[in-house]
Design an enzyme around this catalytic site. Structure first.
Site, PDB file in Angstrom:
ATOM      1  CB  THR A  58      -1.070   0.091   1.305  1.00 58.73           C
ATOM      2  OG1 THR A  58      -0.146  -0.025   2.445  1.00 58.73           O
ATOM      3  CG2 THR A  58      -1.752  -1.300   1.176  1.00 58.73           C
ATOM      4  CB  CYS A 114      -0.041   1.401  10.271  1.00 62.68           C
ATOM      5  SG  CYS A 114      -0.700   1.271   8.884  1.00 62.68           S
ATOM      6  CB  CYS A 166      -2.795   0.174  12.487  1.00 65.52           C
ATOM      7  SG  CYS A 166      -4.176   0.877  10.970  1.00 65.52           S
ATOM      8  CB  CYS A 174      -1.709   4.779   8.313  1.00 64.66           C
ATOM      9  SG  CYS A 174      -3.585   4.161   8.578  1.00 64.66           S
ATOM     10  CB  CYS A 188      -3.546   3.922  12.811  1.00 65.82           C
ATOM     11  SG  CYS A 188      -1.832   3.744  11.877  1.00 65.82           S
ATOM     12  CG  ASP A 206      13.043  11.401  50.801  1.00 62.82           C
ATOM     13  OD1 ASP A 206      13.013  12.682  50.607  1.00 62.82           O
ATOM     14  OD2 ASP A 206      11.774  10.886  51.389  1.00 62.82           O
TER      15      ASP A 206
END
Length: 497
Positions: free
Chosen positions: A30, A34, A38, A65, A68, A447
């Site tokens: 694609t 992402c 996602c 993307c 997402c 402390d």
């Protein structure tokens, strides 16, 4: 982590949000990248390629993307738990140093050559400082496009781009949409009203959502900030911690509100070019890039500490937006109560802080700069003479640059510098290391509150024995301090009403 392919594939297939920001998944089929969580159907493993940063994905030609929004994931926890060159460089890039001073300025702050910095960033992150800063500018631009009605030319300027053309090209390349298309995709209910004809374009107020890795326990985080807040500089109002910010191009006021799945951030700036810096500093103050699962799992290995973790997991270390400011406040708080420390600080703020206008609350000043504090008459300080010397020596070193506290600080070297100053013992130095420098392994075995909590929990209570026991908690001893402090009834452990 991106080199462990099997682990990355498992994280993507299970949509594990804990790994958002640790690595990014680029999908070969694609051309998009992402975050691991996602919500889309996970791609086939053979189509996944993993990168350590959004900038590396963009360098490789992948687009973000649209579902997402990987550019809005939490930052990698690596940069806040390490003190090596790459981690220090990443903290400075997040603080906008490359945009303001260029790569030579970044290298100078780190004490290395430009070539060394570029080589190490490229080797670990797959992108050099310019590409990393460019990815950050793209994220800032998207935020301004979607959450303000600013003209696009003003958005480009505020996000740090040198020209509108570069802004347009970058947004289109990273998000596969033009800036106007990005704005058109924003739901109408989320779009702010258009500014009036006389509205200034250099400043403004924005509503942001700061993401974090769950779980997050807000009690000690916001309780500590509210209980120790300096009047005029910080306040708790209407369920939010509010404070003033001194920034490179101006100043700001931020209101931070805890929610179950994000921190609400209302940010008012005199110059929108400070947006990236202000957001980064607020994230650091709230320790939002921490990996609480890794921290708590390590602390649970001690059977006496495990019940404290299980009772309220996800505690963060409350930090600061200004390291020099916190060092001064640490000195003011030596051997006095929280109330007395706030009183001392408030007097300095009123006398030497820069005034600000806050129509929405009671904030009145920026905390004084080291230069302003260097002009304080020691005799006017209502504190013992030895502490006056500690105070004046600290602010003098901060003002003349012989001591620099910032995101790029080398933790061991800075500790040594502080210990060499009069009046700086291990407790003060480790408080500064924990809350100002961000060292996740800073520890406070002397402390009183820690020793009392350790004794009540069945842990050794003498400093030497407790330090030996705490070796198993490394590198997360600063978080163990938060769990031990939380056993007491001090207001720092509770969200204000």
């Amino acid at each position: 982590m991106h080199t462990d392919r099997e682990r990355c594939v498992r994280a993507v297939q299970s949509k594990d949000a804990r790994f958002d920001g640790w690595f990014f998944t680029a999908v070969l089929t694609t051309g998009i990248y992402c975050r691991p969580s996602c919500p889309a159907v996970p791609p086939k493993p053979q189509n996944m390629v993993f990168h350590p940063s959004a900038a590396a994905c963009q360098q490789a030609g992948f687009r973000a993307c649209k579902r997402c929004r990987p550019d809005t994931s939490p930052g990698s926890p690596e940069w806040n738990r390490r003190a090596d060159l790459v981690a220090r460089a990443m903290r400075l890039i997040a603080d906008g140093v490359v945009d303001r001073d260029g790569v030579p300025g970044l290298a100078a702050r780190l004490g290395y050559s430009t070539r060394q910095v570029e080589r190490q960033l490229l080797a670990e992150l797959g992108a050099g400082p310019l590409a990393l800063a460019r990815a950050q500018r793209a994220q800032t631009a998207r935020l301004l496009v979607e959450t303000t009605a600013l003209p696009m030319a003003d958005v480009a300027f505020a996000a740090g781009f040198a020209s509108v053309r570069t802004f347009n090209d970058t947004v289109r390349e990273v998000f596969a949409l033009s800036p106007s298309e990005l704005r058109a995709r924003t739901p109408k209910k989320d779009q702010p009203p258009a500014p009036g004809p006389a509205a200034p374009s250099t400043g403004g107020t924005l509503q942001l959502r700061l993401p974090f890795r769950a779980p997050l326990n807000p009690d000690n985080l916001f309780g500590h900030l509210a209980a120790t807040g300096v009047p005029g500089v910080e306040e708790w109002r209407d369920g939010a911690f509010r404070r003033t910010l001194r920034l490179p191009y101006g100043h700001g006021i931020v209101a931070l509100t805890p929610h179950p799945d994000h921190i609400g951030c209302r940010l008012t700036l005199t110059d929108l070019r400070d947006l990236t810096v202000a957001t980064s500093r607020c994230r650091r103050m709230l320790d939002l890039d921490a990996d609480p699962v890794a921290v708590d799992d390590q602390l649970r290995t001690d059977p006496l500490l495990a019940p404290l973790v299980d009772k309220a997991p996800g505690r963060r270390v409350p930090r600061t937006v200004d390291e020099a400011e916190f060092a001064v406040r640490a000195v003011l708080g030596q051997q006095v109560s929280t109330a007395a420390a706030r009183t001392h600080a408030a007097r300095l703020v009123t006398a030497y802080g820069d005034p600000v206008d806050d129509p929405e609350g009671g904030l009145t000043h920026l905390f004084p700069s080291p230069g302003a504090l260097a002009a304080v008459d020691p005799e006017s300080l209502a504190m013992p003479r030895t502490r006056r010397t500690t105070f004046t020596t600290l602010v003098r070193h901060l003002a003349d640059g012989t001591l620099h506290l910032g995101p790029e600080s080398d933790w061991p070297a800075t500790r040594a510098q502080l210990l060499a100053l009069p009046g700086f013992g291990p407790w003060t130095v480790d408080v500064i290391a924990m809350r100002a420098l961000g060292d996740p392994d800073a520890f406070l075995p002397t402390d009183l509150g820690i020793r009392r909590a350790a004794q009540e929990s069945g842990l050794p209570s003498t400093p030497a024995a407790l330090t030996a026991r705490a070796a198993a908690w490394r590198p997360w001893r600063a978080y163990a301090v938060q769990y031990l402090w939380a056993t007491g009834g001090h207001p720092i452990n509770f969200l204000p009403a």
